[in-house]
Design a protein around this motif. Sequence first.
Motif: not given
Length: 118
Positions: A45-47, A57-62
């Motif tokens: 899994x990466x952030x 706009x894209x939020x922080x996501x796994x």
Amino acid sequence: MKILKTKFRKNDLFYTLICRNDKVALYETRQEEDMTRCHYEVARIYIKPAHTAIGVEFEEAEVLTRNEKFFYDGSGAFIKKDNAIKHFNELSATLANIQDKRTRMPKQPLLPGVDLPE
């Protein structure tokens, strides 16, 4: 932060999350939603940081490991569940050890409600 989905479709396979921690996820795959399982995948899994692309706009996501990095980053595919669970545990321990050596910080606990495999 947007977390990984428990069920999704990718590469013409249906994925169902079996277990995960903060660094590794174990999925069961199927070629059709209602057929018997195809195989198991252990993926890192990466952030992905928050960003803007094509004006959105894209939020922080796994995110899971990309196809090009699969196998090279420790991710793997397995026919037997026991082998997948063993690899999940080994990769989790390896990544936790690397993190501890780099940051000298304590290991992160599992996410609430997430259990390790039997």
